[in-house]
Design an enzyme around this catalytic site. Structure first.
Site, mmCIF file in Angstrom:
data_model
loop_
_atom_site.group_PDB
_atom_site.id
_atom_site.type_symbol
_atom_site.label_atom_id
_atom_site.label_comp_id
_atom_site.label_asym_id
_atom_site.label_seq_id
_atom_site.Cartn_x
_atom_site.Cartn_y
_atom_site.Cartn_z
ATOM 1 N N LEU A 1 0.834 -1.201 0.000
ATOM 2 C CA LEU A 1 0.000 0.000 0.000
ATOM 3 C C LEU A 1 0.870 1.254 0.000
ATOM 4 C CD1 LEU A 1 -2.718 1.484 0.308
ATOM 5 C CD2 LEU A 1 -2.531 1.135 2.785
ATOM 6 N N TYR B 1 -3.187 -12.021 14.393
ATOM 7 C CA TYR B 1 -3.094 -10.815 13.565
ATOM 8 C C TYR B 1 -4.322 -9.921 13.799
ATOM 9 C CZ TYR B 1 -3.497 -8.009 9.241
ATOM 10 O OH TYR B 1 -3.667 -6.994 8.333
ATOM 11 N N TRP C 1 -8.551 -7.850 1.874
ATOM 12 C CA TRP C 1 -8.096 -8.610 0.704
ATOM 13 C C TRP C 1 -7.329 -7.723 -0.291
ATOM 14 C CZ3 TRP C 1 -12.148 -12.740 -1.174
ATOM 15 C CH2 TRP C 1 -12.702 -13.396 -0.072
HETATM 16 N N1 NAP Z 1 -2.492 -7.175 2.695
HETATM 17 C C1 NAP Z 1 -3.787 -7.323 2.955
HETATM 18 O O1 NAP Z 1 -4.478 -8.202 2.384
HETATM 19 C C2 NAP Z 1 -4.455 -6.423 3.941
HETATM 20 C C3 NAP Z 1 -5.820 -6.593 4.193
HETATM 21 C C4 NAP Z 1 -6.445 -5.755 5.112
HETATM 22 C C5 NAP Z 1 -5.731 -4.765 5.750
HETATM 23 N N2 NAP Z 1 -4.402 -4.628 5.505
HETATM 24 C C6 NAP Z 1 -3.684 -3.568 6.203
HETATM 25 O O2 NAP Z 1 -3.230 -2.654 5.226
HETATM 26 C C7 NAP Z 1 -2.007 -2.047 5.662
HETATM 27 C C8 NAP Z 1 -0.964 -2.156 4.565
HETATM 28 O O3 NAP Z 1 -0.766 -3.527 4.266
HETATM 29 P P1 NAP Z 1 0.179 -4.013 3.086
HETATM 30 O O4 NAP Z 1 -0.539 -5.055 2.333
HETATM 31 O O5 NAP Z 1 0.745 -2.832 2.359
HETATM 32 O O6 NAP Z 1 1.315 -4.730 3.942
HETATM 33 P P2 NAP Z 1 2.874 -4.893 3.626
HETATM 34 O O7 NAP Z 1 3.111 -4.948 2.170
HETATM 35 O O8 NAP Z 1 3.316 -6.021 4.486
HETATM 36 O O9 NAP Z 1 3.475 -3.530 4.157
HETATM 37 C C9 NAP Z 1 3.653 -3.274 5.522
HETATM 38 C C10 NAP Z 1 4.907 -2.456 5.663
HETATM 39 O O10 NAP Z 1 5.100 -2.213 7.055
HETATM 40 C C11 NAP Z 1 6.472 -2.375 7.319
HETATM 41 N N3 NAP Z 1 6.695 -2.680 8.724
HETATM 42 C C12 NAP Z 1 6.572 -3.855 9.378
HETATM 43 N N4 NAP Z 1 6.929 -3.716 10.655
HETATM 44 C C13 NAP Z 1 7.307 -2.422 10.818
HETATM 45 C C14 NAP Z 1 7.789 -1.671 11.912
HETATM 46 N N5 NAP Z 1 7.972 -2.228 13.112
HETATM 47 N N6 NAP Z 1 8.075 -0.367 11.711
HETATM 48 C C15 NAP Z 1 7.911 0.204 10.510
HETATM 49 N N7 NAP Z 1 7.471 -0.452 9.428
HETATM 50 C C16 NAP Z 1 7.167 -1.752 9.593
HETATM 51 C C17 NAP Z 1 6.908 -3.508 6.434
HETATM 52 O O11 NAP Z 1 8.309 -3.488 6.283
HETATM 53 P P3 NAP Z 1 9.124 -4.877 6.222
HETATM 54 O O12 NAP Z 1 8.620 -5.576 5.012
HETATM 55 O O13 NAP Z 1 10.531 -4.424 6.164
HETATM 56 O O14 NAP Z 1 8.799 -5.603 7.489
HETATM 57 C C18 NAP Z 1 6.167 -3.173 5.153
HETATM 58 O O15 NAP Z 1 6.906 -2.306 4.338
HETATM 59 C C19 NAP Z 1 -1.659 -2.729 6.968
HETATM 60 O O16 NAP Z 1 -2.137 -1.952 8.038
HETATM 61 C C20 NAP Z 1 -2.444 -4.028 6.929
HETATM 62 O O17 NAP Z 1 -2.736 -4.506 8.222
HETATM 63 C C21 NAP Z 1 -3.755 -5.422 4.604
#
Ligand code: NAP
Length: 301
Positions: free
Chosen positions: A12, A125, A150
C-alpha cells in the site's frame, strides 16, 4: 501540503507514494529501515526531522499465519507501534489515518459489517490489529482508522500474484469458496486515503473514528481466483490452467483462522468524503498485466 507516510516500502505504501501527486500532496516516505514504529525513540526522531501536515500509517506486521507463533512481534508493531504513532500525532496536533483490517471481525455475520459493528477477531493478527485500533483512537481524537480487506496491488506479495504464478505451473487450481469478502486494489485504497487526507486538510470535514473502505462487489476467494485466471487467459499468454475448482476451508487448513464472511459496509466514507468503492476487476486488469510483464509473458505495450 506534506504527508508523512509510515510503512512506505509496503504494498500500500508504494501505491500511496505513486499517487500522492495526483492529489496535490507532497510526501515524506518513511520505510521500516528508517523507522521502526515500535520504537518511540525512532518515531520521535522522525517526527522531529519531518515537517508535515498529516500522517498516514500503512506500517504493520501483516504475516497472518506467522503471527500465530510470533505473537510478540505482531503485538509490538500492530498494537504498541500503532499506539505510539497516534500518541506522537496527538502531541504534534497532526491528523492521522491508520490502516486496519476486516480480520478484526469474527466472520459469523451475514450482512455487511457496519463501521461500528462489534469486533471479535479470531486470529493473532486480527487481535493485534483490533487492539491497535483501540490504542489509536484512545490516544488521539484527531485519528481515523480505515479498515480494508483482501488487498492486492503491483507491489505484493499477494493472492493475485500467487494465482498468476500458478497459472503457468498447474493445470488445475483449488481455491476456498466458503470465505466471502471484498478484494481491494491497493491503488483504489491509496486514492481513498489521499482523498480523505486532502479533504481533511483543506476543508471543514473531520476524519474521526472508524471508516470502512474495500472494493466491490463481494466475492469468494474462488470467484476472485477465477476472475484472475480469466484475465490471464484473455491476454493469451499461454496459461496452463484448465479449471479452477471450489473447495471448503476445511480442505485448506491454515494456522490462522480467517473470517468466513467479512464484507464491510462502506457507506460512512461515501457519506462524509464522497469516496465510493472501486470495482476490484479494474485492479485485476491492471495488476495482472503488470505481473505478466514482470514475468516477461506479456510484451511491453
Ligand atoms: N495485505 C492485505 O491483504 C491487507 C488486508 C487488510 C488490511 N491490511 C492492512 O493494510 C495495511 C498495509 O498492508 P500491506 O498489504 O501494504 O502490507 P505490507 O506490504 O506487508 O506492508 C507493511 C509495511 O510495514 C512495514 N513494517 C513492518 N513492521 C514495521 C515496523 N515495526 N516499523 C515500521 N514499518 C514496519 C513492512 O516493512 P518490512 O517488510 O521491512 O517488514 C512493510 O513495508 C496494513 O495496516 C495491513 O494490516 C492489509
Amino acid at each position: 501540503m506534506k504527508i508523512l507516510l509510515l510503512g512506505a516500502g509496503g504494498q500500500l505504501g508504494k501505491d500511496i507514494q505513486a499517487r500522492c501527486g495526483h492529489h496535490g500532496l507532497d510526501i515524506e516516505a518513511v520505510g521500516h529501515g528508517r523507522c521502526d514504529i515500535a520504537s518511540k525513540e525512532q518515531l520521535r526522531a522522525v517526527f522531529g526531522e519531518v515537517s508535515c501536515h498529516g500522517v498516514i500509517n500503512a506500517a504493520a506486521y501483516t504475516k497472518v499465519d506467522q503471527a500465530e507463533r510470533d505473537v510478540d512481534a505482531a503485538t509490538r508493531v500492530n498494537q504498541d507501534g500503532a499506539g505510539f504513532v497516534a500518541e506522537l500525532c496527538c502531541e504534534k496536533g497532526l491528523p492521522l489515518l491508520h490502516v486496519s483490517t476486516d480480520y478484526v471481525f469474527d466472520g459469523t455475520g451475514a450482512e455487511p459489517y457496519a463501521h461500528d459493528a462489534l469486533v471479535g477477531p479470531r486470529s493473532v493478527y486480527g487481535k493485534t490489529k483490533a487492539e491497535g485500533e483501540k490504542k489509536v483512537l484512545g490516544a488521539h481524537p484527531g485519528a481515523a482508522v480505515v479498515r480494508t480487506s483482501w488487498l492486492f496491488g503491483e507491489h505484493g506479495p499477494n493472492f493475485l500474484k500467487t494465482m498468476v504464478r500458478l497459472a503457468f505451473e498447474r493445470e488445475e487450481i483449488r481455491v476456498v469458496s466458503d470465505q466471502v469478502g471484498c478484494p481491494t486494489w491497493s491503488g483504489h485504497l491509496a486514492d481513498a486515503l489521499l482523498s480523505m487526507m486532502k479533504q481533511r486538510l483543506t476543508s471543514e470535514v473531520v476524519a474521526q473514528g472508524v471508516y470502512h473502505y474495500c472494493g466491490a462487489p463481494q466475492s469468494s476467494w474462488y470467484e476472485f481466483a477465477d476472475a484472475i485466471i480469466g484475465e490471464v487467459k484473455r491476454l493469451g499468454v499461454g496459461c496452463k490452467v484448465r479449471a479452477v475448482h471450489p473447495i471448503t476451508t476445511e480442505e485448506y487448513p491454515t494456522p490462522a483462522e480467517r473470517p468466513r464472511y467479512s464484507v464491510m459496509d462502506c457507506s460512512r466514507i461515501e457519506r462524509e468524503f464522497g469516496i465510493r468503492q472501486g470495482d476490484w476487476h479494474e485492479g485485476v486488469d491492471v495488476v495482472v498485466a503488470h505481473q505478466l510483464r514482470e514475468l516477461k509473458a506479456l510484451k511491453q505495450p
